[in-house]
Design an enzyme around this catalytic site. Structure first.
Site, short mmCIF file in Angstrom:
data_model
loop_
_atom_site.label_atom_id
_atom_site.label_comp_id
_atom_site.label_asym_id
_atom_site.label_seq_id
_atom_site.Cartn_x
_atom_site.Cartn_y
_atom_site.Cartn_z
N ASP A 126 -11.68 -34.44 16.58
CA ASP A 126 -13.19 -34.84 17.10
C ASP A 126 -13.07 -36.46 17.81
O ASP A 126 -11.83 -36.99 17.76
CB ASP A 126 -14.02 -34.86 15.92
CG ASP A 126 -15.39 -34.43 16.11
OD1 ASP A 126 -15.63 -34.71 17.30
OD2 ASP A 126 -16.11 -34.01 15.25
N TRP A 161 -16.90 -33.74 23.39
CA TRP A 161 -18.28 -33.17 23.47
C TRP A 161 -18.47 -33.27 25.28
O TRP A 161 -19.62 -33.62 25.65
CB TRP A 161 -19.17 -34.06 22.79
CG TRP A 161 -18.73 -34.47 21.52
CD1 TRP A 161 -18.50 -33.26 20.48
CD2 TRP A 161 -18.49 -35.78 21.12
NE1 TRP A 161 -18.24 -34.07 19.57
CE2 TRP A 161 -18.32 -35.70 19.68
CE3 TRP A 161 -18.68 -37.13 21.75
CZ2 TRP A 161 -17.89 -36.86 18.97
CZ3 TRP A 161 -18.36 -38.11 20.81
CH2 TRP A 161 -17.98 -38.00 19.48
N GLY A 162 -17.30 -32.95 26.02
CA GLY A 162 -17.38 -33.03 27.61
C GLY A 162 -17.64 -34.44 28.04
O GLY A 162 -17.90 -34.68 29.30
N ASP A 183 -23.28 -30.93 20.67
CA ASP A 183 -23.15 -29.85 19.40
C ASP A 183 -24.23 -29.02 19.80
O ASP A 183 -25.38 -29.14 20.13
CB ASP A 183 -23.36 -30.50 18.11
CG ASP A 183 -22.35 -31.20 17.47
OD1 ASP A 183 -21.13 -31.64 18.52
OD2 ASP A 183 -22.34 -31.66 16.45
C1 GLA Z 1 -19.04 -33.45 15.68
C2 GLA Z 1 -18.44 -32.27 16.25
C3 GLA Z 1 -18.98 -31.03 15.40
C4 GLA Z 1 -18.77 -31.15 13.86
C5 GLA Z 1 -19.07 -32.31 13.55
C6 GLA Z 1 -18.64 -32.71 12.24
O1 GLA Z 1 -20.42 -33.50 15.66
O2 GLA Z 1 -19.00 -31.95 17.50
O3 GLA Z 1 -18.60 -29.83 15.80
O4 GLA Z 1 -17.12 -31.08 13.83
O5 GLA Z 1 -18.78 -33.50 14.23
O6 GLA Z 1 -18.86 -34.03 11.46
#
Ligand code: GLA
Length: 379
Positions: A126, A161-162, A183
């Site tokens: 992440d 996240w792009g 998300d």
């Molecule tokens: C981010 C990611 C999610 C998940 C959460 C966990 O938001 O994009 O997919 O892994 O963290 O905290």
């Protein structure tokens, strides 16, 4: 190459969030087998955020939370492997994960070695809490090298996240898949937003490093961590559209519902052999969006598949029943070519055609999708 095809599996986050345990992961692994999901191709069982203690141990290593995972991770990995499945885990390129647990920043090689020693096969990585002046390409490249230094095959699932035009550099970092959006939530608006946002980016996705449009919400029915509360959840038609879109874009498919008590409707969608065959098609060619754009109520796609076959798909993003006429010259087939398309509706099995000028796509329910498998035949 670790990801010759889009990886398939299950991830704990969408339904369980922080509420994870060794028991849950074992039961889920058992359910992967008993529901037939493993035999349909789902392979990775991924533990997302919140699996460790808030502080590293005295030796600098991340420590699994002894209340959630009393036996530690290695025995769990052994169990998962004994079922013919693989274990995925989660860390973060910053100092802390998104939920505030230790991230791997400046501990990359140590953490990679720890994951390898436990028998981990997949790392979701992440992007929260990263130092501002450190950029994504360097941090993902660093973790990729750290994983490779262990000598174990550990698939790197990047999750920024792009941001920072990730599609343009992520393949160079050695990652095997990359989250391309924020998300997902368990509602059709979220599904539609993600699908539309990748129309101009999906061409970057290819064997070795696939565009991950986020974990599936199919079968959640508003339950769980990204359930969306009272107004959340999707209808079965919407879940089918969601799953079919992810397959047409050849996204990795990470199931997000609780598979221990998934309904037959959910399981047969997740195991739909026609859609999985499209998702796993070895040619991995992006769909051609020949009708509509990112704001259109209806979008038409055409996709080359391996073995000389094709797929047509039509999505009704609008809130009304809708239809259209598919003019074949829009994809370059003129009626004088002497060839036409024979179509098979993959949901009903109905065969029609051959058509060498147009065919009608009638009466699509709101938010529904129609998918045809197609062959060119001599007229
Ligand atoms: C981010 C990611 C999610 C998940 C959460 C966990 O938001 O994009 O997919 O892994 O963290 O905290």
């Amino acid at each position: 190459m670790l990801a010759k095809k889009p990886p398939l599996g299950w991830n704990s986050w969408n339904t369980f969030g922080n509420n994870i345990s060794e028991e849950l992961i074992r039961q889920t692994a058992d359910a992967m087998v008993s529901t037939g999901l493993r035999d349909a191709g789902y392979e990775y069982v991924v533990i997302d955020d919140c699996w460790s203690l808030r502080r590293r141990g005295p030796d600098g290593r991340i420590v699994p939370d002894p209340v959630k995972f009393p036996s530690g991770i290695k025995p769990l990995a052994d169990y998962i492997h004994s079922l013919g499945l693989k274990l995925g885990m989660y860390s973060d390129a910053g100092t802390k994960t998104c939920a505030g647990y230790p991230g791997s920043f400046e501990h990359e090689f140590l953490d990679a070695e720890t994951f390898a020693s436990w028998g981990v096969d997949y790392l979701k990585y992440d992007f929260c809490n990263k130092p501002r002046l450190q950029d994504g390409p360097i941090l993902y490249n660093r973790m990729s090298m750290a994983l490779k230094s262990t000598g174990r095959d550990i698939l790197l699932s990047a999750c920024n996240w792009g941001s920072d035009h990730v599609e343009t550099w992520i393949r160079s970092s050695g990652a095997d898949m990359y989250r391309s959006t924020g998300d997902i939530w368990d509602n059709f608006d979220s599904v539609r937003r993600i699908a539309r946002s990748q129309m101009d980016k999906i061409a970057y996705s290819a064997p070795g490093c696939y565009n991950d449009m986020d974990m599936l919400v199919c079968g959640m029915y508003s339950r769980g961590n990204v359930g969306g509360g009272e107004n959340g959840g999707c209808s079965d038609i919407e879940y089918r559209t969601h799953f079919a879109l992810w397959c047409l874009y050849q996204s990795p498919l990470m199931i997000g519902c609780d598979i221990r008590n998934a309904s037959e409707t959910t399981l047969s969608l997740l195991k739909n052999p026609e859609l999985l065959a499209i998702d796993q098609d070895e040619d991995a060619r992006p769909p051609m969006f020949f009708y509509g754009n990112a704001d259109s109520p209806i979008v038409g796609m055409f996709k080359h598949l391996s073995g000389g076959e094709y797929a047509f798909a039509f999505v009704n993003y609008s809130d009304h029943e809708a239809g259209m006429s598919c003019e074949l010259f829009d994809i370059g087939l003129s009626s004088c070519a002497g060839w036409g398309f024979e179509l098979r509706n993959i949901f009903t099995g109905e065969v029609s055609g051959p058509y060498n000028d147009y065919f009608n796509v009638h009466r699509m329910q709101p938010h529904d999708i129609r998918v045809y498998r197609a062959r060119l035949v001599k007229m």
